[in-house]
Write an enzyme that holds these catalytic residues in place. Structure first.
Site, PDB file in Angstrom:
ATOM      1  N   ARG A 268      -7.918   2.102  -0.026  1.00 58.23           N
ATOM      2  CA  ARG A 268      -7.232   2.280  -1.070  1.00 58.23           C
ATOM      3  C   ARG A 268      -5.774   1.189  -0.879  1.00 58.23           C
ATOM      4  O   ARG A 268      -5.294   1.714   0.149  1.00 58.23           O
ATOM      5  CB  ARG A 268      -6.953   3.725  -1.676  1.00 58.23           C
ATOM      6  CG  ARG A 268      -8.114   4.062  -2.417  1.00 58.23           C
ATOM      7  CD  ARG A 268      -8.359   3.611  -3.792  1.00 58.23           C
ATOM      8  NE  ARG A 268      -9.391   4.224  -4.168  1.00 58.23           N
ATOM      9  CZ  ARG A 268     -10.826   4.005  -4.211  1.00 58.23           C
ATOM     10  NH1 ARG A 268     -11.129   2.940  -3.273  1.00 58.23           N
ATOM     11  NH2 ARG A 268     -11.680   4.825  -4.681  1.00 58.23           N
TER      12      ARG A 268
ATOM     13  N   GLU B 130      -3.563  -3.329  -8.232  1.00 57.54           N
ATOM     14  CA  GLU B 130      -4.933  -4.117  -8.531  1.00 57.54           C
ATOM     15  C   GLU B 130      -5.076  -4.551  -9.629  1.00 57.54           C
ATOM     16  O   GLU B 130      -4.759  -3.926 -10.689  1.00 57.54           O
ATOM     17  CB  GLU B 130      -6.109  -3.191  -7.740  1.00 57.54           C
ATOM     18  CG  GLU B 130      -6.231  -3.504  -6.267  1.00 57.54           C
ATOM     19  CD  GLU B 130      -7.423  -2.364  -5.750  1.00 57.54           C
ATOM     20  OE1 GLU B 130      -8.583  -2.287  -6.618  1.00 57.54           O
ATOM     21  OE2 GLU B 130      -7.571  -2.252  -4.686  1.00 57.54           O
TER      22      GLU B 130
ATOM     23  N   HIS C 191     -11.561  -6.062  -4.125  1.00 55.28           N
ATOM     24  CA  HIS C 191     -12.301  -4.807  -4.299  1.00 55.28           C
ATOM     25  C   HIS C 191     -13.569  -4.821  -4.409  1.00 55.28           C
ATOM     26  O   HIS C 191     -14.280  -3.991  -5.355  1.00 55.28           O
ATOM     27  CB  HIS C 191     -11.432  -3.620  -5.123  1.00 55.28           C
ATOM     28  CG  HIS C 191     -11.545  -2.208  -4.854  1.00 55.28           C
ATOM     29  ND1 HIS C 191     -10.738  -1.551  -5.294  1.00 55.28           N
ATOM     30  CD2 HIS C 191     -12.465  -1.667  -4.274  1.00 55.28           C
ATOM     31  CE1 HIS C 191     -11.090  -0.223  -5.042  1.00 55.28           C
ATOM     32  NE2 HIS C 191     -12.274  -0.312  -4.218  1.00 55.28           N
TER      33      HIS C 191
HETATM   34  C1  DGY Z   1     -15.117   3.609  -4.160  1.00 54.55           C
HETATM   35  O1  DGY Z   1     -16.358   3.960  -4.125  1.00 54.55           O
HETATM   36  O2  DGY Z   1     -14.301   4.474  -3.873  1.00 54.55           O
HETATM   37  C2  DGY Z   1     -14.874   2.241  -3.563  1.00 54.55           C
HETATM   38  O3  DGY Z   1     -13.599   1.921  -3.227  1.00 54.55           O
HETATM   39  C3  DGY Z   1     -15.618   1.182  -4.709  1.00 54.55           C
HETATM   40  O4  DGY Z   1     -16.974   1.316  -4.608  1.00 54.55           O
END
Ligand code: DGY
Length: 321
Positions: free
Chosen positions: A239, A268, A287
């Site tokens: 993240r 983002e 992402h």
């Molecule tokens: C998640 O699943 O948390 C990823 O960041 C996106 O697939």
């Protein structure tokens, strides 16, 4: 009898939507861009289920907007830091996610970024595209070897382990920082548990795989970056908010570390004037850690399974709370 309303905050693969169509009244947000917060509240009105994305903030007000019908929230992601779990618990709303299915896919992307930054793949491609390739150069686009190096991993859950497993194929040793790890060493991944300072100081490549929570929020800050090797490369597929981006800019500008591969940013999408966008030692992807046909399709099925179970007052197959 009328069917329960399920609000779906974006068009997801048909594998999942098809499972819901007969059993629910689907209210699917059609735009490529997410609903605004106000639009999200309207979309949720009267819904018994909300199938949402990691970019949707699902908090008290959204749950209030859904009203007393709401039984289940199903996140199209393994991470669920976008959902207020306390608010969900208070209302006895079940919350589900998509664990496991995206492990290998996300580990692939982390490793792809690692290799791309280490071996300057994007720079090389841009160099050729620009017509600058005139001859074989002894010092042209030199990067860093992986073999014999130390792979540092923060967060040693499924994805962290899958990245470590890839590291063994490249003859790397792994050091991991993960207070909740169940073992001190994992022989099969050539991996040993260490404290945060050690993983920062000894890693040639540092890959982040922790969930976003109070402990990990802005963990990679100025102080942490100053401890890293000048030749180190930071990879983030977890993240964006695990890293302080202004501090990362400073670290790269001042040569505290050598490069970064980021699939997640803060915010983002990344601000268009971010200095990170013009640094040749940085590769940024939008992402897409779990973005393969197979995985995104399976995630849609898992989300639908969570919704169907929640609507029937059953425990979710992939339940967070
Ligand atoms: C998640 O699943 O948390 C990823 O960041 C996106 O697939």
């Amino acid at each position: 009898m009328s069917k329960p309303i399920v609000a779906v905050t974006r068009i997801i693969p048909e594998t999942g939507l098809a499972m819901l169509r007969d059993r629910c009244e689907l209210r699917v947000w059609q735009d490529e861009l997410p609903p605004s917060y106000a639009e999200l509240c309207v979309l949720a009105e009267g819904a018994a289920g909300i199938l949402c994305l990691l970019s949707d903030r699902i908090d008290d007000s959204v749950m209030d907007a859904a009203g007393s019908n709401i039984k289940v929230i199903s996140n199209y992601a393994v991470g669920y830091d976008n959902i207020d779990l306390t608010a969900a618990r208070r209302r006895n709303i079940r919350v589900g996610n998509t664990p496991g299915v995206l492990t290998e896919t996300t580990a692939d992307l982390a490793f792809a970024l690692l290799l791309s930054v280490a071996r300057r793949i994007a720079e090389g491609h841009a160099y050729v595209q620009a017509g600058r390739w005139k001859t074989w150069g002894p010092e042209l686009l030199r990067g860093y070897d992986l073999s014999g190096k130390t792979l540092g991993i923060i967060g040693f859950g499924r994805i962290g382990k899958a990245v470590a497993r890839r590291g063994t194929g490249f003859n790397m040793r792994t050091l991991f920082y993960s207070p909740s790890a169940e073992q001190e060493t994992f022989g099969e991944f050539n991996a040993s548990k260490v404290d945060l300072d050690t993983v920062l100081k000894e890693s040639d490549f540092l890959s982040l795989h922790c969930p976003l929570n109070e402990a990990s929020m802005y963990m990679i800050n100025r102080e942490a970056l100053m401890k890293m090797k000048k030749t180190a490369i930071l990879i983030n597929t977890a993240r964006g908010k695990v890293v302080v981006h202004d501090d990362l800019v400073e670290a790269l500008e001042k040569g505290w570390i050598a490069g970064a591969g980021l699939d997640v940013t803060d915010p983002e999408p990344i601000n268009s004037d971010s200095p990170l966008l013009s640094m040749s030692s940085v590769i940024i992807t939008p992402h897409v850690g779990s973005a393969t046909y197979e995985t995104r399709s399976r995630m849609a099925v898992m989300c639908a399974e969570n919704i169907l179970a929640g609507l029937e007052d059953r425990p979710l197959p992939y339940q967070v709370v």
